[in-house]
Design a protein around this motif. Sequence first.
Motif, mmCIF file in Angstrom:
data_model
loop_
_atom_site.group_PDB
_atom_site.id
_atom_site.type_symbol
_atom_site.label_atom_id
_atom_site.label_comp_id
_atom_site.label_asym_id
_atom_site.label_seq_id
_atom_site.Cartn_x
_atom_site.Cartn_y
_atom_site.Cartn_z
ATOM 1 N N THR A 57 0.829 -1.211 0.000
ATOM 2 C CA THR A 57 0.000 0.000 0.000
ATOM 3 C C THR A 57 0.862 1.259 0.000
ATOM 4 O O THR A 57 0.467 2.274 -0.566
ATOM 5 C CB THR A 57 -0.949 0.036 1.213
ATOM 6 O OG1 THR A 57 -0.179 -0.061 2.409
ATOM 7 C CG2 THR A 57 -1.978 -1.079 1.146
ATOM 8 N N LYS A 63 -5.645 5.984 4.597
ATOM 9 C CA LYS A 63 -5.737 4.976 3.552
ATOM 10 C C LYS A 63 -7.007 5.207 2.749
ATOM 11 O O LYS A 63 -8.101 5.322 3.311
ATOM 12 C CB LYS A 63 -5.733 3.572 4.156
ATOM 13 C CG LYS A 63 -5.553 2.503 3.105
ATOM 14 C CD LYS A 63 -5.315 1.159 3.728
ATOM 15 C CE LYS A 63 -5.150 0.138 2.625
ATOM 16 N NZ LYS A 63 -5.568 -1.177 3.052
ATOM 17 N N ASP A 91 -6.364 1.405 -2.222
ATOM 18 C CA ASP A 91 -5.158 0.574 -2.105
ATOM 19 C C ASP A 91 -3.893 1.385 -1.842
ATOM 20 O O ASP A 91 -2.792 0.887 -2.036
ATOM 21 C CB ASP A 91 -4.982 -0.251 -3.378
ATOM 22 C CG ASP A 91 -4.700 0.616 -4.585
ATOM 23 O OD1 ASP A 91 -4.922 1.839 -4.523
ATOM 24 O OD2 ASP A 91 -4.259 0.073 -5.612
ATOM 25 N N HIS A 92 -4.033 2.653 -1.398
ATOM 26 C CA HIS A 92 -2.855 3.491 -1.161
ATOM 27 C C HIS A 92 -3.163 4.520 -0.061
ATOM 28 O O HIS A 92 -4.272 4.580 0.446
ATOM 29 C CB HIS A 92 -2.461 4.208 -2.457
ATOM 30 C CG HIS A 92 -3.507 5.154 -2.947
ATOM 31 N ND1 HIS A 92 -4.652 4.730 -3.582
ATOM 32 C CD2 HIS A 92 -3.608 6.499 -2.854
ATOM 33 C CE1 HIS A 92 -5.406 5.765 -3.880
ATOM 34 N NE2 HIS A 92 -4.800 6.865 -3.441
ATOM 35 N N ASN A 137 -11.412 -0.293 1.476
ATOM 36 C CA ASN A 137 -9.956 -0.217 1.380
ATOM 37 C C ASN A 137 -9.345 -1.618 1.324
ATOM 38 O O ASN A 137 -8.446 -1.885 0.520
ATOM 39 C CB ASN A 137 -9.368 0.538 2.572
ATOM 40 C CG ASN A 137 -9.606 2.023 2.518
ATOM 41 O OD1 ASN A 137 -9.951 2.577 1.482
ATOM 42 N ND2 ASN A 137 -9.415 2.684 3.646
ATOM 43 N N ALA A 178 -9.910 -3.143 -2.074
ATOM 44 C CA ALA A 178 -9.049 -2.519 -3.085
ATOM 45 C C ALA A 178 -7.604 -2.989 -2.942
ATOM 46 O O ALA A 178 -6.920 -3.233 -3.935
ATOM 47 C CB ALA A 178 -9.120 -0.998 -2.975
ATOM 48 N N THR A 179 -7.143 -3.153 -1.715
ATOM 49 C CA THR A 179 -5.781 -3.629 -1.480
ATOM 50 C C THR A 179 -5.627 -5.072 -1.958
ATOM 51 O O THR A 179 -4.654 -5.410 -2.624
ATOM 52 C CB THR A 179 -5.408 -3.498 0.004
ATOM 53 O OG1 THR A 179 -5.478 -2.126 0.381
ATOM 54 C CG2 THR A 179 -4.007 -4.021 0.277
ATOM 55 N N ARG A 180 -6.604 -5.929 -1.625
ATOM 56 C CA ARG A 180 -6.546 -7.323 -2.092
ATOM 57 C C ARG A 180 -6.523 -7.383 -3.612
ATOM 58 O O ARG A 180 -5.751 -8.136 -4.200
ATOM 59 C CB ARG A 180 -7.734 -8.133 -1.544
ATOM 60 C CG ARG A 180 -7.569 -8.581 -0.116
ATOM 61 C CD ARG A 180 -8.618 -9.624 0.274
ATOM 62 N NE ARG A 180 -9.984 -9.191 0.038
ATOM 63 C CZ ARG A 180 -10.721 -8.485 0.879
ATOM 64 N NH1 ARG A 180 -10.200 -8.084 2.029
ATOM 65 N NH2 ARG A 180 -11.970 -8.153 0.587
ATOM 66 N N ALA A 237 -5.483 -5.043 -5.702
ATOM 67 C CA ALA A 237 -4.203 -4.512 -6.211
ATOM 68 C C ALA A 237 -3.085 -5.534 -6.038
ATOM 69 O O ALA A 237 -2.149 -5.584 -6.850
ATOM 70 C CB ALA A 237 -3.848 -3.215 -5.491
ATOM 71 N N ARG A 238 -3.155 -6.349 -5.003
ATOM 72 C CA ARG A 238 -2.141 -7.377 -4.760
ATOM 73 C C ARG A 238 -2.380 -8.624 -5.600
ATOM 74 O O ARG A 238 -1.537 -9.507 -5.672
ATOM 75 C CB ARG A 238 -2.139 -7.783 -3.286
ATOM 76 C CG ARG A 238 -1.614 -6.743 -2.363
ATOM 77 C CD ARG A 238 -1.664 -7.229 -0.938
ATOM 78 N NE ARG A 238 -1.185 -6.228 -0.019
ATOM 79 C CZ ARG A 238 -1.483 -6.198 1.279
ATOM 80 N NH1 ARG A 238 -2.250 -7.119 1.799
ATOM 81 N NH2 ARG A 238 -0.991 -5.238 2.031
#
Length: 133
Positions: A10, A53, A56-57, A123, A126-128, A130-131
């Motif tokens: 992130t 946050k 994803d950032h 969030n 979105a992080t999952r 992006a990964r």
Amino acid sequence: MPGREDLPSTLRRSPEKAQRTWEKTHESAVETYGEGERSHRTAFAAVKHQFEKVGDHWEPKGRKGPSDQQAAGGGPERRAPTAGGVDANATKDHLMSVARKLDVPGRSSMTKPELVTAIEKANDRATRKARGD
């Protein structure tokens, strides 16, 4: 100290200032506490004072300061729930703006605590994504 390639994902997608804050704080925390979870928590706490946050950032907050109850209290003995990088101390208008940006469904009828929870979940999704998880 972890190199730039070891930054949490992130933060790699975040402004340079957020990356530097995490790196410098983490380096200092490793010298004090050793490598591990406590050093990572300390570094993220420093980031949360200036950034929030969003998806994803991390993005700069409009003000500096603690982002949730845990950050305001501090100390390892006082474990309170965190808001996962969401600026829970922000105004409801700001949280609505973030929820709109993340396209959180039902946001217009949510209370402030419900917005914080919904943004935190958005969030995480979105992080999952992006990964690639």
